[in-house]
Write an enzyme that holds these catalytic residues in place. Structure first.
Site, PDB file in Angstrom:
ATOM      1  N   ASN A   9       0.865  -1.185   0.000  1.00 16.13           N
ATOM      2  CA  ASN A   9       0.000   0.000   0.000  1.00 16.13           C
ATOM      3  C   ASN A   9       0.901   1.235   0.000  1.00 16.13           C
ATOM      4  OD1 ASN A   9      -1.793   2.044   0.548  1.00 16.13           O
ATOM      5  ND2 ASN A   9      -2.370   1.306   2.595  1.00 16.13           N
ATOM      6  N   LYS A  11       0.145   4.292  -0.257  1.00 17.23           N
ATOM      7  CA  LYS A  11      -0.489   5.484   0.341  1.00 17.23           C
ATOM      8  C   LYS A  11      -0.236   6.716  -0.530  1.00 17.23           C
ATOM      9  CE  LYS A  11      -0.351   3.257   4.800  1.00 17.23           C
ATOM     10  NZ  LYS A  11      -0.330   3.355   6.235  1.00 17.23           N
ATOM     11  N   HIS A  95      -9.625   0.901   4.798  1.00 17.10           N
ATOM     12  CA  HIS A  95      -8.367   1.074   5.524  1.00 17.10           C
ATOM     13  C   HIS A  95      -8.621   1.967   6.744  1.00 17.10           C
ATOM     14  CE1 HIS A  95      -4.339   2.443   6.495  1.00 17.10           C
ATOM     15  NE2 HIS A  95      -3.916   1.336   5.899  1.00 17.10           N
ATOM     16  N   GLU A  97      -7.128   4.398   7.887  1.00 20.28           N
ATOM     17  CA  GLU A  97      -6.995   5.838   7.606  1.00 20.28           C
ATOM     18  C   GLU A  97      -8.266   6.374   6.938  1.00 20.28           C
ATOM     19  OE1 GLU A  97      -3.205   5.532   5.605  1.00 20.28           O
ATOM     20  OE2 GLU A  97      -2.345   4.898   7.511  1.00 20.28           O
ATOM     21  N   GLU A 167      -5.469  -5.246  10.522  1.00 16.59           N
ATOM     22  CA  GLU A 167      -4.490  -4.192  10.757  1.00 16.59           C
ATOM     23  C   GLU A 167      -4.800  -3.467  12.059  1.00 16.59           C
ATOM     24  OE1 GLU A 167      -2.437  -2.894   6.874  1.00 16.59           O
ATOM     25  OE2 GLU A 167      -4.210  -1.675   7.117  1.00 16.59           O
ATOM     26  N   GLY A 173       2.164   2.184  10.862  1.00 15.72           N
ATOM     27  CA  GLY A 173       3.096   3.310  10.732  1.00 15.72           C
ATOM     28  C   GLY A 173       3.772   3.699  12.034  1.00 15.72           C
ATOM     29  N   SER A 213       3.237  -2.139  10.393  1.00 15.80           N
ATOM     30  CA  SER A 213       4.697  -2.135  10.591  1.00 15.80           C
ATOM     31  C   SER A 213       5.381  -3.448  10.200  1.00 15.80           C
ATOM     32  CB  SER A 213       5.037  -1.748  12.034  1.00 15.80           C
ATOM     33  OG  SER A 213       4.596  -0.427  12.297  1.00 15.80           O
TER      34      SER A 213
HETATM   35  P1  PGA Z   1       2.656   0.290   7.702  1.00 13.76           P
HETATM   36  O1  PGA Z   1       1.215   0.471   7.045  1.00 13.76           O
HETATM   37  O2  PGA Z   1       3.257  -0.987   7.136  1.00 13.76           O
HETATM   38  O3  PGA Z   1       3.435   1.505   7.280  1.00 13.76           O
HETATM   39  O4  PGA Z   1       2.471   0.195   9.176  1.00 13.76           O
HETATM   40  C1  PGA Z   1       0.362  -0.622   6.822  1.00 13.76           C
HETATM   41  C2  PGA Z   1      -0.938  -0.153   6.236  1.00 13.76           C
HETATM   42  O5  PGA Z   1      -1.410   0.919   6.617  1.00 13.76           O
HETATM   43  O6  PGA Z   1      -1.530  -0.817   5.358  1.00 13.76           O
END
Ligand code: PGA
Length: 254
Positions: A9, A11, A95, A97, A167, A173, A213
């Site tokens: 992803n 982003k 997601h 976010e 997740e 993140g 992460s």
């Molecule tokens: P990250 O993000 O690996 O940077 O923690 C994962 C995601 O949001 O899909």
């Protein structure tokens, strides 16, 4: 036997040239490896270019979001039909976010999944609890609620084609990964929820990715867990070496 599915992803990152280079490096690094499914999820504006670059490769290309509407006066939105038309096969839906920053509810997510399926796109449905919800012992309840709302009125055949990404919001993140045991436990819970709502064959067919992460140091152990069928990778998917390392850590489950 299910293939592991590693998804990147991207982003809201990269420029067009950097996005092209990253897609090419991933494709070259994978050679013709067929044992793991790999997908990348660039920003909307780069999708057509990346679809063209990866047209004759094994790498899936998908969007990070889509509209629940078919077409019409929805300024700024992108439909499932448009994504399919330019060559996308997958789409990330719900997601965290999108849920938190853009206030997407399970009802909206449910409509988006239905629209994705109508357009022949394979959704990756994201679920996961916040730190506070985990600390107060609500993880299973939260995930159950998200799945119930997001999967409303979907048939078992439709659910079989889904990928679910677990997740935990506190791990996204942050550099704070769920331990392999913590992740495996929630994955088993998700599979049980699907078994109860549908049946055993649906629960066994659906692929459940872990996200939060994931990097080249922790991927192998996470992906070695019985209930973990892949990873949804954010930050580490922007570096071709890290992403390819994660892919090579994906093992097959009996
Ligand atoms: P990250 O993000 O690996 O940077 O923690 C994962 C995601 O949001 O899909």
């Amino acid at each position: 036997m299910k293939k592991q599915f590693i998804a990147g992803n991207w982003k809201m990152n990269l420029t067009l040239n950097k996005a092209r280079d990253l897609a090419k490096s991933i494709c070259e690094g994978l050679a013709d490896s067929n044992t793991v499914d790999v997908g990348i999820f660039p920003p909307f504006v780069y999708l057509k270019d990346i679809c063209d670059i990866l047209q004759s490769s094994n790498v899936f290309v998908g969007a990070q979001n889509m509209s629940m509407e078919k077409s019409g006066a929805f300024t700024g939105e992108i439909s499932g039909e448009m994504l399919r038309d330019i060559g996308c096969t997958h789409v990330i839906i719900g997601h965290s976010e999108r849920r938190t920053i853009f206030k997407e509810t399970d009802h909206i997510i449910n409509s988006k999944i239905k629209s994705a399926l109508l357009n022949g796109l394979c959704p990756i449905l994201c679920v996961g609890e916040s730190q506070k919800e985990r600390d107060t012992g609500k993880t299973d309840e939260v995930v159950d609620g998200q799945l119930s709302g997001s999967l409303e009125n979907l048939t078992s055949e439709q659910v079989k084609g889904l990928t679910i990404a677990y997740e935990p919001v506190w791990a996204i993140g942050t550099g704070k990964t769920a331990t392999p045991d913590q992740a495996n436990e929630v994955h088993a819970c998700i599979r049980n929820i699907i078994r109860k709502k549908y049946d055993n064959s649906t629960a066994q067919s659906v692929r459940i990715q872990y996200g939060g992460s994931v990097n080249s140091n922790n991927a192998k152990e996470l992906l070695g867990q019985l209930e973990i069928d892949g990873a949804l990778v954010g930050g580490a998917s922007l570096d071709p070496d890290s992403f390819l390392d994660i892919v090579s850590g994906a093992v097959r489950h009996a």
